[in-house]
Design an enzyme around this catalytic site. Structure first.
Site, PDB file in Angstrom:
ATOM      1  N   GLU A  36       0.865  -1.184   0.000  1.00 23.96           N
ATOM      2  CA  GLU A  36       0.000   0.000   0.000  1.00 23.96           C
ATOM      3  C   GLU A  36       0.898   1.230   0.000  1.00 23.96           C
ATOM      4  O   GLU A  36       1.757   1.378   0.866  1.00 23.96           O
ATOM      5  CB  GLU A  36      -0.921  -0.027   1.230  1.00 23.96           C
ATOM      6  CG  GLU A  36      -1.713   1.230   1.464  1.00 23.96           C
ATOM      7  CD  GLU A  36      -2.576   1.640   0.267  1.00 23.96           C
ATOM      8  OE1 GLU A  36      -3.367   0.830  -0.227  1.00 23.96           O
ATOM      9  OE2 GLU A  36      -2.431   2.804  -0.172  1.00 23.96           O
ATOM     10  N   CYS A  44     -12.520   3.831   0.338  1.00 25.22           N
ATOM     11  CA  CYS A  44     -13.696   3.800   1.211  1.00 25.22           C
ATOM     12  C   CYS A  44     -13.401   4.387   2.588  1.00 25.22           C
ATOM     13  O   CYS A  44     -14.120   5.258   3.066  1.00 25.22           O
ATOM     14  CB  CYS A  44     -14.187   2.361   1.337  1.00 25.22           C
ATOM     15  SG  CYS A  44     -15.445   2.168   2.589  1.00 25.22           S
ATOM     16  N   CYS A  49     -16.416   6.571   1.285  1.00 27.68           N
ATOM     17  CA  CYS A  49     -17.664   6.271   2.008  1.00 27.68           C
ATOM     18  C   CYS A  49     -17.658   6.715   3.467  1.00 27.68           C
ATOM     19  O   CYS A  49     -18.607   7.342   3.935  1.00 27.68           O
ATOM     20  CB  CYS A  49     -17.919   4.763   1.992  1.00 27.68           C
ATOM     21  SG  CYS A  49     -17.437   3.931   0.497  1.00 27.68           S
ATOM     22  N   LYS A  52     -17.133  10.539   4.068  1.00 28.94           N
ATOM     23  CA  LYS A  52     -18.321  11.172   3.459  1.00 28.94           C
ATOM     24  C   LYS A  52     -19.508  11.081   4.412  1.00 28.94           C
ATOM     25  O   LYS A  52     -20.226  12.053   4.631  1.00 28.94           O
ATOM     26  CB  LYS A  52     -18.613  10.487   2.120  1.00 28.94           C
ATOM     27  CG  LYS A  52     -19.805  10.963   1.334  1.00 28.94           C
ATOM     28  CD  LYS A  52     -21.116  10.289   1.648  1.00 28.94           C
ATOM     29  CE  LYS A  52     -21.116   8.795   1.579  1.00 28.94           C
ATOM     30  NZ  LYS A  52     -21.000   8.229   0.262  1.00 28.94           N
ATOM     31  N   TYR A 180     -23.099  10.284  -8.129  1.00 25.06           N
ATOM     32  CA  TYR A 180     -23.104  10.069  -6.670  1.00 25.06           C
ATOM     33  C   TYR A 180     -22.366  11.203  -5.939  1.00 25.06           C
ATOM     34  O   TYR A 180     -22.883  11.806  -5.011  1.00 25.06           O
ATOM     35  CB  TYR A 180     -22.314   8.802  -6.323  1.00 25.06           C
ATOM     36  CG  TYR A 180     -22.941   7.462  -6.558  1.00 25.06           C
ATOM     37  CD1 TYR A 180     -23.452   6.736  -5.495  1.00 25.06           C
ATOM     38  CD2 TYR A 180     -22.942   6.881  -7.818  1.00 25.06           C
ATOM     39  CE1 TYR A 180     -23.964   5.455  -5.676  1.00 25.06           C
ATOM     40  CE2 TYR A 180     -23.448   5.607  -8.009  1.00 25.06           C
ATOM     41  CZ  TYR A 180     -23.954   4.901  -6.941  1.00 25.06           C
ATOM     42  OH  TYR A 180     -24.445   3.644  -7.126  1.00 25.06           O
ATOM     43  N   GLU A 184     -23.984  14.102  -3.551  1.00 28.68           N
ATOM     44  CA  GLU A 184     -23.752  13.983  -2.103  1.00 28.68           C
ATOM     45  C   GLU A 184     -23.051  15.222  -1.565  1.00 28.68           C
ATOM     46  O   GLU A 184     -23.450  15.793  -0.539  1.00 28.68           O
ATOM     47  CB  GLU A 184     -22.915  12.725  -1.804  1.00 28.68           C
ATOM     48  CG  GLU A 184     -23.685  11.434  -2.044  1.00 28.68           C
ATOM     49  CD  GLU A 184     -22.887  10.161  -1.762  1.00 28.68           C
ATOM     50  OE1 GLU A 184     -23.504   9.108  -1.608  1.00 28.68           O
ATOM     51  OE2 GLU A 184     -21.633  10.215  -1.705  1.00 28.68           O
ATOM     52  N   GLY A 265     -16.736  11.674 -12.346  1.00 21.62           N
ATOM     53  CA  GLY A 265     -16.392  10.276 -12.546  1.00 21.62           C
ATOM     54  C   GLY A 265     -14.991   9.954 -12.039  1.00 21.62           C
ATOM     55  O   GLY A 265     -14.197  10.844 -11.734  1.00 21.62           O
ATOM     56  N   HIS A 439     -46.128  -0.352  11.890  1.00 24.46           N
ATOM     57  CA  HIS A 439     -46.789   0.943  11.907  1.00 24.46           C
ATOM     58  C   HIS A 439     -46.436   1.738  13.151  1.00 24.46           C
ATOM     59  O   HIS A 439     -46.297   1.149  14.220  1.00 24.46           O
ATOM     60  CB  HIS A 439     -48.317   0.703  11.872  1.00 24.46           C
ATOM     61  CG  HIS A 439     -49.103   1.950  11.742  1.00 24.46           C
ATOM     62  ND1 HIS A 439     -49.146   2.698  10.579  1.00 24.46           N
ATOM     63  CD2 HIS A 439     -49.873   2.600  12.648  1.00 24.46           C
ATOM     64  CE1 HIS A 439     -49.932   3.746  10.775  1.00 24.46           C
ATOM     65  NE2 HIS A 439     -50.376   3.708  12.019  1.00 24.46           N
ATOM     66  N   GLU A 444     -43.523   0.792   5.830  1.00 21.99           N
ATOM     67  CA  GLU A 444     -44.733  -0.038   5.700  1.00 21.99           C
ATOM     68  C   GLU A 444     -45.359   0.091   4.307  1.00 21.99           C
ATOM     69  O   GLU A 444     -46.057  -0.805   3.844  1.00 21.99           O
ATOM     70  CB  GLU A 444     -45.752   0.272   6.790  1.00 21.99           C
ATOM     71  CG  GLU A 444     -46.389   1.640   6.731  1.00 21.99           C
ATOM     72  CD  GLU A 444     -47.317   1.893   7.932  1.00 21.99           C
ATOM     73  OE1 GLU A 444     -48.295   1.146   8.077  1.00 21.99           O
ATOM     74  OE2 GLU A 444     -47.049   2.821   8.699  1.00 21.99           O
TER      75      GLU A 444
HETATM   76  P1  NDP Z   1     -20.408   8.981 -11.598  1.00 23.50           P
HETATM   77  O1  NDP Z   1     -19.913   8.138 -12.700  1.00 23.50           O
HETATM   78  O2  NDP Z   1     -21.453   8.473 -10.677  1.00 23.50           O
HETATM   79  O3  NDP Z   1     -20.938  10.365 -12.176  1.00 23.50           O
HETATM   80  C1  NDP Z   1     -20.146  11.145 -13.014  1.00 23.50           C
HETATM   81  C2  NDP Z   1     -20.937  12.385 -13.367  1.00 23.50           C
HETATM   82  O4  NDP Z   1     -20.105  13.282 -14.099  1.00 23.50           O
HETATM   83  C3  NDP Z   1     -22.140  12.088 -14.226  1.00 23.50           C
HETATM   84  O5  NDP Z   1     -23.156  12.975 -13.875  1.00 23.50           O
HETATM   85  C4  NDP Z   1     -21.610  12.362 -15.632  1.00 23.50           C
HETATM   86  O6  NDP Z   1     -22.601  12.786 -16.517  1.00 23.50           O
HETATM   87  C5  NDP Z   1     -20.660  13.500 -15.385  1.00 23.50           C
HETATM   88  N1  NDP Z   1     -19.541  13.557 -16.328  1.00 23.50           N
HETATM   89  C6  NDP Z   1     -18.772  12.526 -16.739  1.00 23.50           C
HETATM   90  N2  NDP Z   1     -17.815  12.960 -17.578  1.00 23.50           N
HETATM   91  C7  NDP Z   1     -17.980  14.298 -17.686  1.00 23.50           C
HETATM   92  C8  NDP Z   1     -17.313  15.306 -18.420  1.00 23.50           C
HETATM   93  N3  NDP Z   1     -16.256  15.027 -19.187  1.00 23.50           N
HETATM   94  N4  NDP Z   1     -17.738  16.582 -18.287  1.00 23.50           N
HETATM   95  C9  NDP Z   1     -18.802  16.871 -17.509  1.00 23.50           C
HETATM   96  N5  NDP Z   1     -19.497  15.935 -16.802  1.00 23.50           N
HETATM   97  C10 NDP Z   1     -19.095  14.675 -16.890  1.00 23.50           C
HETATM   98  O7  NDP Z   1     -19.076   9.409 -10.827  1.00 23.50           O
HETATM   99  P2  NDP Z   1     -18.807   9.993  -9.402  1.00 23.50           P
HETATM  100  O8  NDP Z   1     -17.546  10.755  -9.569  1.00 23.50           O
HETATM  101  O9  NDP Z   1     -19.992  10.696  -8.831  1.00 23.50           O
HETATM  102  O10 NDP Z   1     -18.583   8.677  -8.538  1.00 23.50           O
HETATM  103  C11 NDP Z   1     -17.664   7.678  -8.956  1.00 23.50           C
HETATM  104  C12 NDP Z   1     -18.075   6.323  -8.494  1.00 23.50           C
HETATM  105  O11 NDP Z   1     -17.871   6.221  -7.113  1.00 23.50           O
HETATM  106  C13 NDP Z   1     -19.552   6.016  -8.697  1.00 23.50           C
HETATM  107  O12 NDP Z   1     -19.794   5.420  -9.933  1.00 23.50           O
HETATM  108  C14 NDP Z   1     -19.873   5.083  -7.569  1.00 23.50           C
HETATM  109  O13 NDP Z   1     -19.723   3.783  -8.018  1.00 23.50           O
HETATM  110  C15 NDP Z   1     -18.848   5.388  -6.519  1.00 23.50           C
HETATM  111  N6  NDP Z   1     -19.474   6.085  -5.392  1.00 23.50           N
HETATM  112  C16 NDP Z   1     -20.438   5.452  -4.660  1.00 23.50           C
HETATM  113  C17 NDP Z   1     -21.057   6.095  -3.606  1.00 23.50           C
HETATM  114  C18 NDP Z   1     -22.109   5.399  -2.834  1.00 23.50           C
HETATM  115  O14 NDP Z   1     -22.236   4.190  -2.953  1.00 23.50           O
HETATM  116  N7  NDP Z   1     -22.918   6.132  -2.066  1.00 23.50           N
HETATM  117  C19 NDP Z   1     -20.691   7.445  -3.217  1.00 23.50           C
HETATM  118  C20 NDP Z   1     -19.685   8.028  -4.055  1.00 23.50           C
HETATM  119  C21 NDP Z   1     -19.110   7.356  -5.085  1.00 23.50           C
HETATM  120  P3  NDP Z   1     -23.598  11.748 -17.265  1.00 23.50           P
HETATM  121  O15 NDP Z   1     -24.641  11.414 -16.276  1.00 23.50           O
HETATM  122  O16 NDP Z   1     -24.116  12.525 -18.423  1.00 23.50           O
HETATM  123  O17 NDP Z   1     -22.748  10.598 -17.663  1.00 23.50           O
END
Ligand code: NDP
Length: 462
Positions: A36, A44, A49, A52, A180, A184, A265, A439, A444
């Site tokens: 690591e 996480c 997670c 957050k 996500y 959040e 993303g 209830h 429910e």
């Molecule tokens: P996501 O893939 O969920 O969302 C990315 C967002 O950015 C989407 O709205 C996407 O738009 C937009 N996007 C992507 N590329 C571009 C770009 N080039 N320009 C502008 N907008 C763009 O990624 P996150 O970063 O939010 O999270 C990453 C991953 O982490 C998630 O997929 C999830 O699996 C995990 N995660 C889980 C959580 C949980 O379980 N509670 C909490 C946080 C993260 P569009 O919708 O149009 O594609």
């Protein structure tokens, strides 16, 4: 005895890697090491997670103070101390990371605090120490890293990694994305009193979720004071001096803020890992290609978790890690089933979702029945908080099997864990209804919804 230094060498001590290494040892692997480069715990625990959720708890209090007044409490003046929250969060994360390290030691896994890179399919270079070690099997569990847009002034922005360690609470923040992390964090900061602007390229946030979840979350974002700008992306970021930045959008607008954050993303964290030297193939999105048993294109190298970009969630990485260990070290070929994985989005109110969305179910099944409801949660009765709870069941009309459950509202993440059992077990709507309601709860509704809902366009066609 093998001629290698290790039976298994794991790269990355996050959720997937730690579980895999410990299970491999338990299944009888003699010499197991895990490298690591930062701190045991992975995304996480260290910058995902767990921290957050602490921030979400902190943020939710502002709403609770308001609700409390309706129940007779005089809350008085409140004040929020960001530094204290971050300090407490850091202490807890230090404690959790220590537990990860201790658990590895207790199982007999060598924790190597160094960056590991592949030199070939069996040889690993440890970058800081300059040592080279060999291993029979190698598991790559290095996770993902935030995607940074290629725009002018990109270096002026931060990602969720840095958001957890900001020295001061921002006054104004502009967040790119509608997934996500963007949703959040938009509500975390809004609840803490920050002026938040969220910029999303689509029309409704949380693409991929059921449409009713998306529209409810979108409305709640706006209701909580987040200014959501849709159909737009960052074009460039300008430094205005004194900590201020100006984000120019491609629709001609601009937004000023002291913090600019990307949540657009995450990408597999494979740069410099030496995958090419070992012959490990990537897919077009840059993720490591694996088969159902998490084996890569190289026979002795496996990969689990976000670096494989299957379902990027902590519990999934853990299950993939355990399945890998069972397959390779317990002689029980185990392919983790990625169907019907429940997940939560910790927006305010939060989301819980499992199984097929209505749109996906309509594509796959001849007849779909929808049961849904929307109401103000009871706890808001004495306040002017107009936010709503949404619950929805997606049912196969022919077999009555519940294919999807989608909830937005208080405690949705807790509810969906249990609904996830029922969906995974393939229970039918009748079987849900046979369970007696508890209830008065919101949950429910999951066993009392009687009326089928028909979309207006289908109603017109009837
Ligand atoms: P996501 O893939 O969920 O969302 C990315 C967002 O950015 C989407 O709205 C996407 O738009 C937009 N996007 C992507 N590329 C571009 C770009 N080039 N320009 C502008 N907008 C763009 O990624 P996150 O970063 O939010 O999270 C990453 C991953 O982490 C998630 O997929 C999830 O699996 C995990 N995660 C889980 C959580 C949980 O379980 N509670 C909490 C946080 C993260 P569009 O919708 O149009 O594609």
């Amino acid at each position: 005895m093998s001629n290698y230094d290790y039976d298994l060498f794991v790269i990355g001590a996050g959720s997937g890697g730690v579980r895999a290494s410990r299970m491999a040892k338990i299944h009888g692997a003699e010499k197991v090491a895990i490298a690591e480069e930062y701190r045991p715990g992975g995304t996480c625990v260290i910058r995902g997670c767990v921290p957050k959720k602490f921030l979400v708890y902190a943020s939710e209090f502002s709403k609770s103070f308001k609700l409390a007044e309706g129940f007779g409490w005089s809350v008085g003046e409140t004040a929020f101390d960001w530094s204290k929250l971050i300090r407490n969060k850091d202490d807890e994360i230090g404690r959790l990371s220590g537990i990860y390290a201790r658990n590895l030691a207790n199982t007999g896994v060598d924790l190597i605090e160094d960056r590991a890179e592949l030199l070939d399919a069996h040889t690993i270079k440890l970058v800081k120490s300059g040592r080279t070690v060999t291993a029979d099997k190698i598991l790559i569990a290095v996770g993902g890293t935030p995607f940074i847009p290629d725009i002018e002034g990109a270096e002026l922005g931060i990602t969720s990694n840095e958001a957890f360690d900001l020295e001061d609470l921002p006054k104004h923040i502009v967040i790119a994305g509608g997934g996500y992390i963007a949703c959040e964090f938009a509500q975390i900061f809004a609840g803490l009193g920050v002026d938040v602007c969220q910029v999303y390229r689509g029309d409704t946030v949380l693409r991929g979720f059921d449409d009713d979840i998306r529209s409810t979350v979108h409305e709640e974002l706006v209701r909580s004071g987040v200014r959501v700008i849709t159909h737009s992306v960052f074009e460039k970021i300008e430094d205005l001096g004194e900590g201020q930045k100006r984000v120019h959008l491609d629709n001609g607008q601009h937004v000023d803020a002291d913090v600019v954050m990307y949540a657009i993303g995450r990408v597999p964290y494979v740069d410099g890992l030496g995958l090419d030297k070992a012959g490990v193939e990537l897919d077009p999105a840059g993720a490591i290609k694996v088969d159902a048993y998490s084996k890569t294109s190289v026979d002795n190298i496996y990969a689990v978790g976000d670096v494989t970009n299957r379902v990027n969630l902590t519990p999934v990485a853990i299950r993939e890690g355990a399945a890998f260990a069972a397959t390779v070290f317990d002689n029980k070929p185990t392919a983790y089933d990625h169907n019907d994985i429940a997940s939560a989005v910790f927006t305010q109110p939060p989301v819980g979702s499992v199984g097929l969305s209505e749109a996906d179910a309509r594509k796959k099944y001849a007849q779909i029945d929808i049961y849904k409801t929307s109401f103000r949660p009871m706890k808001q009765s004495f306040s002017n908080d107009a936010s709503r709870m949404m619950m929805k069941l997606v049912v196969d009309g022919e077999t009555e099997r519940v294919l999807g459950v989608h909830i937005v509202g208080p405690d949705a993440p807790e509810m969906i864990q249990l609904a996830g059992i029922a969906v995974k077990a393939g229970l039918t709507k009748d079987q849900y209804d046979a369970a007696c309601a508890v209830h008065p709860t919101s949950a429910e509704e999951l066993v009392t919804m009687k009326e089928k809902w028909t979309p207006p366009e289908l109603k017109a066609a009837e």
